[in-house]
Write a protein that holds these residues in place. Structure first.
Motif, PDB file in Angstrom:
ATOM      1  N   MET A   1       0.841  -1.209   0.000  1.00 49.74           N
ATOM      2  CA  MET A   1       0.000   0.000   0.000  1.00 49.74           C
ATOM      3  C   MET A   1       0.871   1.253   0.000  1.00 49.74           C
ATOM      4  SD  MET A   1      -2.898   1.622   0.094  1.00 49.74           S
ATOM      5  CE  MET A   1      -4.273   0.642   0.647  1.00 49.74           C
ATOM      6  N   GLY A   2       2.007   1.194   0.670  1.00 45.95           N
ATOM      7  CA  GLY A   2       2.935   2.324   0.686  1.00 45.95           C
ATOM      8  C   GLY A   2       3.436   2.674  -0.703  1.00 45.95           C
ATOM      9  N   GLY A   3       3.669   1.665  -1.535  1.00 40.98           N
ATOM     10  CA  GLY A   3       4.095   1.908  -2.911  1.00 40.98           C
ATOM     11  C   GLY A   3       2.996   2.545  -3.739  1.00 40.98           C
ATOM     12  N   SER A   4       1.780   2.033  -3.592  1.00 38.66           N
ATOM     13  CA  SER A   4       0.633   2.615  -4.301  1.00 38.66           C
ATOM     14  C   SER A   4       0.439   4.068  -3.905  1.00 38.66           C
ATOM     15  CB  SER A   4      -0.656   1.855  -3.955  1.00 38.66           C
ATOM     16  OG  SER A   4      -0.571   0.511  -4.307  1.00 38.66           O
ATOM     17  N   THR A   5       0.580   4.329  -2.613  1.00 38.54           N
ATOM     18  CA  THR A   5       0.391   5.679  -2.094  1.00 38.54           C
ATOM     19  C   THR A   5       1.444   6.631  -2.656  1.00 38.54           C
ATOM     20  OG1 THR A   5      -0.553   4.780  -0.067  1.00 38.54           O
ATOM     21  CG2 THR A   5       0.229   7.056   0.015  1.00 38.54           C
ATOM     22  N   LEU A   6       2.697   6.205  -2.654  1.00 35.51           N
ATOM     23  CA  LEU A   6       3.763   7.064  -3.185  1.00 35.51           C
ATOM     24  C   LEU A   6       3.551   7.368  -4.667  1.00 35.51           C
ATOM     25  CD1 LEU A   6       6.937   5.648  -1.405  1.00 35.51           C
ATOM     26  CD2 LEU A   6       5.936   7.936  -1.130  1.00 35.51           C
ATOM     27  N   LEU A   7       3.159   6.376  -5.442  1.00 41.68           N
ATOM     28  CA  LEU A   7       2.934   6.620  -6.869  1.00 41.68           C
ATOM     29  C   LEU A   7       1.801   7.622  -7.092  1.00 41.68           C
ATOM     30  CD1 LEU A   7       3.483   3.048  -8.273  1.00 41.68           C
ATOM     31  CD2 LEU A   7       4.824   5.093  -8.834  1.00 41.68           C
ATOM     32  N   LYS A   8       0.738   7.484  -6.342  1.00 42.81           N
ATOM     33  CA  LYS A   8      -0.374   8.431  -6.468  1.00 42.81           C
ATOM     34  C   LYS A   8       0.085   9.827  -6.052  1.00 42.81           C
ATOM     35  CE  LYS A   8      -5.199   9.200  -5.184  1.00 42.81           C
ATOM     36  NZ  LYS A   8      -5.686   9.407  -6.534  1.00 42.81           N
ATOM     37  N   TYR A   9       0.720   9.910  -4.921  1.00 43.48           N
ATOM     38  CA  TYR A   9       1.179  11.196  -4.395  1.00 43.48           C
ATOM     39  C   TYR A   9       2.145  11.883  -5.359  1.00 43.48           C
ATOM     40  CZ  TYR A   9       3.175  14.541  -1.079  1.00 43.48           C
ATOM     41  OH  TYR A   9       3.601  15.690  -0.456  1.00 43.48           O
ATOM     42  N   LEU A  10       3.149  11.177  -5.805  1.00 42.70           N
ATOM     43  CA  LEU A  10       4.184  11.771  -6.661  1.00 42.70           C
ATOM     44  C   LEU A  10       3.665  12.133  -8.048  1.00 42.70           C
ATOM     45  CD1 LEU A  10       7.140   9.496  -5.591  1.00 42.70           C
ATOM     46  CD2 LEU A  10       6.800  11.918  -4.984  1.00 42.70           C
ATOM     47  N   SER A  11       2.599  11.471  -8.476  1.00 40.43           N
ATOM     48  CA  SER A  11       2.053  11.781  -9.799  1.00 40.43           C
ATOM     49  C   SER A  11       0.994  12.885  -9.752  1.00 40.43           C
ATOM     50  CB  SER A  11       1.454  10.520 -10.439  1.00 40.43           C
ATOM     51  OG  SER A  11       0.314  10.067  -9.744  1.00 40.43           O
ATOM     52  N   GLU A  12       0.522  13.240  -8.551  1.00 37.85           N
ATOM     53  CA  GLU A  12      -0.537  14.248  -8.441  1.00 37.85           C
ATOM     54  C   GLU A  12      -0.116  15.531  -7.728  1.00 37.85           C
ATOM     55  OE1 GLU A  12      -4.003  12.456  -6.678  1.00 37.85           O
ATOM     56  OE2 GLU A  12      -4.177  10.973  -8.280  1.00 37.85           O
ATOM     57  N   GLU A  13       0.944  15.475  -6.949  1.00 40.03           N
ATOM     58  CA  GLU A  13       1.345  16.621  -6.137  1.00 40.03           C
ATOM     59  C   GLU A  13       2.598  17.284  -6.697  1.00 40.03           C
ATOM     60  OE1 GLU A  13      -0.659  17.609  -3.641  1.00 40.03           O
ATOM     61  OE2 GLU A  13      -1.906  15.886  -4.167  1.00 40.03           O
ATOM     62  N   GLU A  14       2.735  18.568  -6.438  1.00 39.68           N
ATOM     63  CA  GLU A  14       3.969  19.272  -6.780  1.00 39.68           C
ATOM     64  C   GLU A  14       4.926  19.101  -5.606  1.00 39.68           C
ATOM     65  OE1 GLU A  14       4.240  22.842  -8.730  1.00 39.68           O
ATOM     66  OE2 GLU A  14       2.313  22.677  -9.744  1.00 39.68           O
ATOM     67  N   VAL A  15       5.974  18.355  -5.839  1.00 37.88           N
ATOM     68  CA  VAL A  15       6.916  18.015  -4.779  1.00 37.88           C
ATOM     69  C   VAL A  15       8.192  18.828  -4.980  1.00 37.88           C
ATOM     70  CG1 VAL A  15       8.232  16.130  -3.737  1.00 37.88           C
ATOM     71  CG2 VAL A  15       5.939  15.693  -4.648  1.00 37.88           C
ATOM     72  N   GLU A  16       8.561  19.574  -3.965  1.00 43.38           N
ATOM     73  CA  GLU A  16       9.781  20.394  -4.021  1.00 43.38           C
ATOM     74  C   GLU A  16      11.023  19.574  -3.700  1.00 43.38           C
ATOM     75  OE1 GLU A  16       9.811  23.669  -4.911  1.00 43.38           O
ATOM     76  OE2 GLU A  16       7.657  23.520  -5.283  1.00 43.38           O
ATOM     77  N   THR A  17      10.864  18.509  -2.955  1.00 48.49           N
ATOM     78  CA  THR A  17      11.975  17.667  -2.532  1.00 48.49           C
ATOM     79  C   THR A  17      12.602  16.977  -3.743  1.00 48.49           C
ATOM     80  OG1 THR A  17      10.775  17.236  -0.493  1.00 48.49           O
ATOM     81  CG2 THR A  17      12.604  15.772  -0.984  1.00 48.49           C
ATOM     82  N   ASP A  18      13.929  16.917  -3.759  1.00 44.23           N
ATOM     83  CA  ASP A  18      14.659  16.208  -4.809  1.00 44.23           C
ATOM     84  C   ASP A  18      14.561  14.711  -4.515  1.00 44.23           C
ATOM     85  OD1 ASP A  18      16.378  15.347  -6.791  1.00 44.23           O
ATOM     86  OD2 ASP A  18      18.185  16.144  -5.838  1.00 44.23           O
ATOM     87  N   ILE A  19      13.877  13.980  -5.367  1.00 37.45           N
ATOM     88  CA  ILE A  19      13.700  12.537  -5.191  1.00 37.45           C
ATOM     89  C   ILE A  19      14.834  11.832  -5.932  1.00 37.45           C
ATOM     90  CG2 ILE A  19      12.139  10.576  -5.419  1.00 37.45           C
ATOM     91  CD1 ILE A  19      10.617  12.707  -3.957  1.00 37.45           C
ATOM     92  N   LYS A  20      15.808  11.330  -5.170  1.00 37.83           N
ATOM     93  CA  LYS A  20      16.951  10.631  -5.767  1.00 37.83           C
ATOM     94  C   LYS A  20      16.509   9.301  -6.380  1.00 37.83           C
ATOM     95  CE  LYS A  20      20.900  10.411  -4.003  1.00 37.83           C
ATOM     96  NZ  LYS A  20      22.205  10.418  -3.393  1.00 37.83           N
ATOM     97  N   ALA A  21      15.589   8.626  -5.692  1.00 39.54           N
ATOM     98  CA  ALA A  21      15.127   7.330  -6.171  1.00 39.54           C
ATOM     99  C   ALA A  21      13.795   6.982  -5.520  1.00 39.54           C
ATOM    100  CB  ALA A  21      16.156   6.241  -5.862  1.00 39.54           C
ATOM    101  N   LEU A  22      13.027   6.188  -6.249  1.00 41.34           N
ATOM    102  CA  LEU A  22      11.751   5.674  -5.771  1.00 41.34           C
ATOM    103  C   LEU A  22      11.779   4.159  -5.951  1.00 41.34           C
ATOM    104  CD1 LEU A  22       8.746   5.893  -4.910  1.00 41.34           C
ATOM    105  CD2 LEU A  22       8.213   6.295  -7.332  1.00 41.34           C
ATOM    106  N   PHE A  23      11.638   3.437  -4.844  1.00 44.79           N
ATOM    107  CA  PHE A  23      11.609   1.979  -4.865  1.00 44.79           C
ATOM    108  C   PHE A  23      10.212   1.518  -4.491  1.00 44.79           C
ATOM    109  CE2 PHE A  23      15.967   3.175  -4.137  1.00 44.79           C
ATOM    110  CZ  PHE A  23      16.668   2.335  -4.985  1.00 44.79           C
ATOM    111  N   ILE A  24       9.586   0.790  -5.396  1.00 46.27           N
ATOM    112  CA  ILE A  24       8.227   0.280  -5.188  1.00 46.27           C
ATOM    113  C   ILE A  24       8.329  -1.234  -5.008  1.00 46.27           C
ATOM    114  CG2 ILE A  24       5.928   0.043  -6.209  1.00 46.27           C
ATOM    115  CD1 ILE A  24       6.700   2.942  -5.523  1.00 46.27           C
ATOM    116  N   VAL A  25       7.859  -1.722  -3.856  1.00 50.09           N
ATOM    117  CA  VAL A  25       7.979  -3.139  -3.507  1.00 50.09           C
ATOM    118  C   VAL A  25       6.590  -3.753  -3.354  1.00 50.09           C
ATOM    119  CG1 VAL A  25       8.903  -4.790  -1.830  1.00 50.09           C
ATOM    120  CG2 VAL A  25      10.151  -2.656  -2.296  1.00 50.09           C
ATOM    121  N   ALA A  26       6.266  -4.708  -4.215  1.00 45.22           N
ATOM    122  CA  ALA A  26       5.038  -5.508  -4.099  1.00 45.22           C
ATOM    123  C   ALA A  26       3.774  -4.654  -3.996  1.00 45.22           C
ATOM    124  CB  ALA A  26       5.143  -6.463  -2.903  1.00 45.22           C
TER     125      ALA A  26
END
Length: 182
Positions: free
Chosen positions: A74-99
């Motif tokens: 669920m954490g992976g699903s949440t991050l994908l939704k959040y990162l695709s819909e929100e304007e994020v100022e933080t520099d995201i070095k990497a995104l790891f989605i597990v299961a």
């Protein structure tokens, strides 16, 4: 200086030896000397609501300049939704989605507030590295979810683990290795 990782856990109970706790413990054990791992408690993990999980992400990411994100189930699903819909100022070095499941993909996977917008993958270009991990015989989230994400996102890295684990209670060495290489 330690690299910062924010780990967003799975749905369901998160007590000792439950949910993502085994994977988190393993990561802290393996990466603790070089990485600072933040594992925020997400509200109502037994009945998650996107708006409430989004608030926690806002709080954590707004306070960081640069971060590695790990989302389990669920954490992976949440991050994908959040990162695709929100304007994020933080520099995201990497995104790891597990299961992670894709909500709405199948009849058993219906949680409307976690559904991704059509074309969500087009809004992930600001992330420097995206990686997908999934067990070949995951008994909770079928591999077809991984296959669908793989086609949509076209990740920089993808790994099918020869296992039937969803929780990775004993850890996920492939994930740790990949994080070390970032």
């Amino acid at each position: 200086m330690k690299y910062k990782i924010v780990f967003i856990h799975s749905a369901g109970p998160q007590g000792r030896y439950e949910g993502s706790t085994g994977l988190i413990h393993y990561m802290k054990e393996q990466l603790g000397s070089t990485h600072e791992i933040f594992t925020p408690d997400m509200p109502l993990p037994n009945n998650p609501k996107y708006a409430e999980w989004k608030e926690v992400l806002d709080l954590h990411l707004d306070s960081m300049d640069e971060v590695i994100l790990v989302g389990h189930s669920m954490g992976g699903s949440t991050l994908l939704k959040y990162l695709s819909e929100e304007e994020v100022e933080t520099d995201i070095k990497a995104l790891f989605i597990v299961a992670a499941p894709i909500w709405g993909l199948e009849e058993d996977w219906q949680k409307a507030d976690f559904h991704l917008e059509q074309g969500f993958e087009e809004n992930l270009g600001h992330i420097r590295h995206i990686a997908l991990f999934h067990s070949e015989k995951d008994g909770i989230v079928p591999k077809k979810h991984f296959d669908c994400y793989h086609k949509l996102i076209k990740p920089d890295e993808q790994r099918i683990i020869e296992s039937d684990s969803h929780l990775f209670e004993e850890g996920l060495p492939e994930l740790v290795e990949s994080i070390k290489n970032i």
